[in-house]
Design an enzyme around this catalytic site. Structure first.
Site, PDB file in Angstrom:
ATOM      1  N   SER A  40      50.172  -7.329  57.205  1.00 41.07           N
ATOM      2  CA  SER A  40      50.775  -7.021  55.901  1.00 41.07           C
ATOM      3  C   SER A  40      49.680  -6.764  54.865  1.00 41.07           C
ATOM      4  O   SER A  40      49.972  -6.488  53.713  1.00 41.07           O
ATOM      5  CB  SER A  40      51.690  -8.163  55.448  1.00 41.07           C
ATOM      6  OG  SER A  40      50.987  -9.395  55.429  1.00 41.07           O
ATOM      7  N   ASN A 127      53.058 -20.313  54.368  1.00 45.28           N
ATOM      8  CA  ASN A 127      54.474 -20.209  53.989  1.00 45.28           C
ATOM      9  C   ASN A 127      54.716 -20.641  52.541  1.00 45.28           C
ATOM     10  O   ASN A 127      55.438 -19.968  51.805  1.00 45.28           O
ATOM     11  CB  ASN A 127      55.337 -21.043  54.945  1.00 45.28           C
ATOM     12  CG  ASN A 127      55.217 -20.548  56.386  1.00 45.28           C
ATOM     13  OD1 ASN A 127      54.607 -19.502  56.614  1.00 45.28           O
ATOM     14  ND2 ASN A 127      55.767 -21.288  57.328  1.00 45.28           N
ATOM     15  N   THR A 172      84.876  11.130  26.506  1.00 50.68           N
ATOM     16  CA  THR A 172      85.401  10.350  27.625  1.00 50.68           C
ATOM     17  C   THR A 172      85.756  11.390  28.669  1.00 50.68           C
ATOM     18  O   THR A 172      86.176  12.498  28.310  1.00 50.68           O
ATOM     19  CB  THR A 172      86.652   9.526  27.255  1.00 50.68           C
ATOM     20  OG1 THR A 172      87.685  10.414  26.850  1.00 50.68           O
ATOM     21  CG2 THR A 172      86.379   8.527  26.136  1.00 50.68           C
ATOM     22  N   SER A 294      59.072  26.496  36.448  1.00 53.26           N
ATOM     23  CA  SER A 294      59.499  26.831  37.804  1.00 53.26           C
ATOM     24  C   SER A 294      58.391  27.647  38.454  1.00 53.26           C
ATOM     25  O   SER A 294      57.735  28.461  37.797  1.00 53.26           O
ATOM     26  CB  SER A 294      60.787  27.648  37.743  1.00 53.26           C
ATOM     27  OG  SER A 294      60.922  28.428  38.915  1.00 53.26           O
ATOM     28  N   LYS A 300      61.971  29.399  33.177  1.00 52.90           N
ATOM     29  CA  LYS A 300      62.574  28.078  33.301  1.00 52.90           C
ATOM     30  C   LYS A 300      61.791  26.970  32.608  1.00 52.90           C
ATOM     31  O   LYS A 300      60.573  26.952  32.594  1.00 52.90           O
ATOM     32  CB  LYS A 300      62.709  27.685  34.787  1.00 52.90           C
ATOM     33  CG  LYS A 300      63.750  28.425  35.570  1.00 52.90           C
ATOM     34  CD  LYS A 300      65.171  28.245  35.072  1.00 52.90           C
ATOM     35  CE  LYS A 300      65.725  26.853  35.231  1.00 52.90           C
ATOM     36  NZ  LYS A 300      65.889  26.485  36.649  1.00 52.90           N
ATOM     37  N   ASN A 302      62.391  22.907  32.985  1.00 58.13           N
ATOM     38  CA  ASN A 302      63.266  21.997  33.721  1.00 58.13           C
ATOM     39  C   ASN A 302      63.108  20.536  33.270  1.00 58.13           C
ATOM     40  O   ASN A 302      61.991  20.092  33.014  1.00 58.13           O
ATOM     41  CB  ASN A 302      62.975  22.098  35.226  1.00 58.13           C
ATOM     42  CG  ASN A 302      63.299  23.476  35.768  1.00 58.13           C
ATOM     43  OD1 ASN A 302      64.226  24.127  35.290  1.00 58.13           O
ATOM     44  ND2 ASN A 302      62.530  23.926  36.736  1.00 58.13           N
ATOM     45  N   GLU A 307      65.711  14.075  35.496  1.00 57.70           N
ATOM     46  CA  GLU A 307      66.301  14.105  36.850  1.00 57.70           C
ATOM     47  C   GLU A 307      65.756  12.979  37.713  1.00 57.70           C
ATOM     48  O   GLU A 307      66.487  12.354  38.481  1.00 57.70           O
ATOM     49  CB  GLU A 307      66.023  15.462  37.501  1.00 57.70           C
ATOM     50  CG  GLU A 307      66.857  16.569  36.881  1.00 57.70           C
ATOM     51  CD  GLU A 307      66.402  17.963  37.307  1.00 57.70           C
ATOM     52  OE1 GLU A 307      67.216  18.865  37.263  1.00 57.70           O
ATOM     53  OE2 GLU A 307      65.218  18.130  37.667  1.00 57.70           O
ATOM     54  N   TYR A 334      60.919 -20.741  57.265  1.00 58.25           N
ATOM     55  CA  TYR A 334      60.230 -19.455  57.224  1.00 58.25           C
ATOM     56  C   TYR A 334      60.451 -18.687  58.522  1.00 58.25           C
ATOM     57  O   TYR A 334      60.438 -19.247  59.626  1.00 58.25           O
ATOM     58  CB  TYR A 334      58.711 -19.660  57.014  1.00 58.25           C
ATOM     59  CG  TYR A 334      57.960 -18.340  56.996  1.00 58.25           C
ATOM     60  CD1 TYR A 334      57.841 -17.609  55.829  1.00 58.25           C
ATOM     61  CD2 TYR A 334      57.416 -17.807  58.170  1.00 58.25           C
ATOM     62  CE1 TYR A 334      57.192 -16.373  55.815  1.00 58.25           C
ATOM     63  CE2 TYR A 334      56.761 -16.584  58.170  1.00 58.25           C
ATOM     64  CZ  TYR A 334      56.659 -15.872  56.989  1.00 58.25           C
ATOM     65  OH  TYR A 334      56.023 -14.654  56.978  1.00 58.25           O
ATOM     66  N   GLN A 339      58.352 -11.430  55.535  1.00 57.57           N
ATOM     67  CA  GLN A 339      57.243 -10.570  55.122  1.00 57.57           C
ATOM     68  C   GLN A 339      57.770  -9.227  54.576  1.00 57.57           C
ATOM     69  O   GLN A 339      57.082  -8.550  53.827  1.00 57.57           O
ATOM     70  CB  GLN A 339      56.330 -10.341  56.333  1.00 57.57           C
ATOM     71  CG  GLN A 339      55.117  -9.507  56.053  1.00 57.57           C
ATOM     72  CD  GLN A 339      54.130  -9.563  57.198  1.00 57.57           C
ATOM     73  OE1 GLN A 339      53.468 -10.584  57.414  1.00 57.57           O
ATOM     74  NE2 GLN A 339      54.034  -8.493  57.969  1.00 57.57           N
ATOM     75  N   LYS A 342      58.162  -7.873  50.541  1.00 57.09           N
ATOM     76  CA  LYS A 342      57.177  -7.390  49.570  1.00 57.09           C
ATOM     77  C   LYS A 342      57.286  -5.923  49.215  1.00 57.09           C
ATOM     78  O   LYS A 342      57.291  -5.557  48.034  1.00 57.09           O
ATOM     79  CB  LYS A 342      55.763  -7.692  50.075  1.00 57.09           C
ATOM     80  CG  LYS A 342      55.426  -9.142  49.931  1.00 57.09           C
ATOM     81  CD  LYS A 342      54.280  -9.546  50.803  1.00 57.09           C
ATOM     82  CE  LYS A 342      54.433 -10.976  51.206  1.00 57.09           C
ATOM     83  NZ  LYS A 342      55.580 -11.244  52.101  1.00 57.09           N
TER      84      LYS A 342
HETATM   85  N1  ARG Z   1      52.066 -12.327  55.674  1.00 57.19           N
HETATM   86  C1  ARG Z   1      53.038 -13.361  55.737  1.00 57.19           C
HETATM   87  C2  ARG Z   1      54.228 -13.041  54.828  1.00 57.19           C
HETATM   88  O1  ARG Z   1      54.097 -12.197  54.027  1.00 57.19           O
HETATM   89  C3  ARG Z   1      52.452 -14.650  55.283  1.00 57.19           C
HETATM   90  C4  ARG Z   1      53.104 -15.840  55.842  1.00 57.19           C
HETATM   91  C5  ARG Z   1      52.824 -15.925  57.276  1.00 57.19           C
HETATM   92  N2  ARG Z   1      53.321 -17.158  57.835  1.00 57.19           N
HETATM   93  C6  ARG Z   1      53.463 -17.325  59.116  1.00 57.19           C
HETATM   94  N3  ARG Z   1      53.941 -18.481  59.480  1.00 57.19           N
HETATM   95  N4  ARG Z   1      53.185 -16.391  59.982  1.00 57.19           N
HETATM   96  O2  ARG Z   1      55.253 -13.599  54.944  1.00 57.19           O
END
Ligand code: ARG
Length: 483
Positions: A40, A127, A172, A294, A300, A302, A307, A334, A339, A342
């Protein structure tokens, strides 16, 4: 990301750069495909400043309970500061085994601070760490967004003030309904944004809970002081249950919902600007800096900003529903699924932060064609309700009055006779009532609270300004988390 030679500082241990931090229990290296699938770091690097804040608080907490000596504490704080600079200046070297920002930073701290670095994770799990980082990120960014929303409210208020007593048709069903002050229309969008601000501020209050100290899921046998770390991070509340603390992502869903509603409000404004700037309406002209040409049609201009204000709301809603689907059915506590919280969050935050200044700028710079708006509002038919209400003032029951006004409109349309002539000739109406049809009269006749007339709008504007100022003060009172 490469495995470039690094300054290993004071570290003298046996760290294997190719390994992930947790690999000690498992044999062999992680398959490349698995690493690519599970990493990640490519996106959670955005959490770096919050991860450092979180670690600083944890270090101070560990020092307070004697797990770290004062020397180790200062060494770790200095190392964390150094990592922060490295990341800011884009010179932090990521290694192959860094699967996320937490492991990357811990690895680097261990390189810089040796045995003290190896104590950083005492009593902590990724976690509770990631849950803390993400709350700090969310609160910080929502605070920024509240500031931007208040700026946009300011732009709408200015626009309302500038449009003075200009009026336009209110719609309306996108059919002309009753004349309204242009200011009333701008303030209507402004009030929607005040609700966004209040909604976000309540979400911030709800998510203002420290999960740090919950460990992997069940806490720790080391006598940490989560109250202390919560205080250091400026959280006003502390988790009650470690399982809940590490698995709760309600705050992400709340943020995504709040941002979806902001996006929906912006999309409604965008849609109106698309319509208003069309040749057919001609109510506004978008400034050249906020319009595009355009590639083929030379004439044009735009309304792309408007939009995209409309279009981006789809992905904001998608980010919310995607996260809800991820959370649904997850067992405690967890799970790696979390993950996936995000990217939707980062994306929605980024899109709203891009959208608000662009749309505010488009609104503040667009030119309003007051004559065109007034001309469209001056159709005598939009004053039909005023005829009916005028009759009500002369003791005619409303349903009867409505019938009289409606039949006059029908007659006028069918026979092609101006409405004013029919009103003049009507035994219950006459010349006094004809004046209701004069351009600009209808809009001045509303007397009710929050209505579209100059008097009401004047009062409304004062209340809007007061709300904006009090929300600005609320925002100033909100502290940012820092260790
Ligand atoms: N990259 C993980 C996340 O965003 C961090 C936590 C990982 N924890 C684990 N027990 N593998 O959730």
């Amino acid at each position: 990301m490469g495995n470039v030679a690094i300054d290993v500082g004071t570290y003298s241990g046996t760290w294997n750069l190719e390994m992930t931090l947790w690999q000690s229990r498992l044999e062999g290296q992680l398959d490349d495909a698995v690493m690519q699938f599970t990493e990640s770091l490519s996106f959670d690097v955005e959490l770096a400043p919050y991860d450092i804040l979180c670690s600083k608080a944890h270090v101070k907490g560990l020092a307070k309970i004697g797990i770290l000596t004062p020397e180790e504490e200062s060494m770790l704080i200095a190392s964390l500061d150094r990592v922060s600079v490295e990341i800011d200046q884009n010179i932090f070297e990521f290694k192959t085994g860094d699967e996320d920002i937490h492991t990357a930073i811990e690895r680097r701290i261990t390189e810089l601070a040796g045995d003290a670095g190896a104590k950083l994770h005492t009593g902590r799990s990724r976690n509770d760490q990631v849950a803390t980082d993400l709350r700090l990120y969310t609160i910080d960014n929502l605070i920024d967004i509240v500031g931007m929303l208040l700026d946009m409210e300011g732009v709408l208020l200015e626009k309302a003030i500038d449009s003075a007593d200009s009026y336009m048709p209110g719609y309306t069903h996108l059919q002309r309904a009753q004349p309204i002050l242009v200011a009333h229309h701008f303030l209507a969008h402004g009030w929607a944004l005040t609700r966004d601000v209040s909604r976000i501020l309540s979400s911030i209050d709800l998510m203002d809970v420290s999960p740090l100290g919950a460990g992997a899921l069940a806490g720790s046998s080391i006598a940490l002081d989560p109250h202390e770390t919560a205080k250091l991070l400026h959280f006003s509340k502390l988790f009650e249950n470690s399982l809940d603390a590490v698995s709760d992502r309600d705050f992400v869903a709340d943020a995504l919902y709040d941002l979806s509603i902001v996006g929906i409000h912006l999309s409604r404004i965008g849609e109106e600007m698309v319509i208003w700037s069309s040749n057919e309406f001609g109510f506004v002209s978008i400034d050249d800096r906020y319009a595009t040409g355009s590639s083929m049609l030379p004439h044009k201009k735009n309304p792309d900003v408007a939009e995209l204000a409309r279009g981006k709301s789809g992905r904001l809603i998608g980010n919310l529903t995607g996260l809800l689907a991820t959370l649904k059915g997850l067992p405690l506590a967890y799970n790696r699924d979390l993950q996936e919280d995000k990217q939707p969050l980062f994306d929605s935050v980024k899109q709203i932060k891009l959208a608000l200044p662009a749309i505010s700028g488009m609104i503040s710079t667009m030119a309003i064609d007051r004559e065109r708006m007034a001309e469209c509002a001056d159709s005598s038919y939009v004053a039909a309700i005023d005829l009916a209400e005028w009759l009500v003032g002369r003791d005619v029951p409303f349903r009867t009055a409505h019938g009289i006004a409606a039949s006059l409109v029908r007659d006028s349309l069918v026979r092609g006779v101006p409405l004013s002539e029919l009103v003049e000739a009507h035994p219950q109406l006459g010349s006094a009532a004809t004046e209701l049809l004069n351009p600009g009269t209808s809009v001045t006749r509303r007397v009710t609270w929050g209505s579209a007339s100059p008097d009401s709008v004047g009062l409304q504007m004062d209340r809007f300004r007061a709300k904006l100022e009090s929300d600005r003060r609320r925002l100033e009172d909100l502290g940012h988390g820092s260790a």
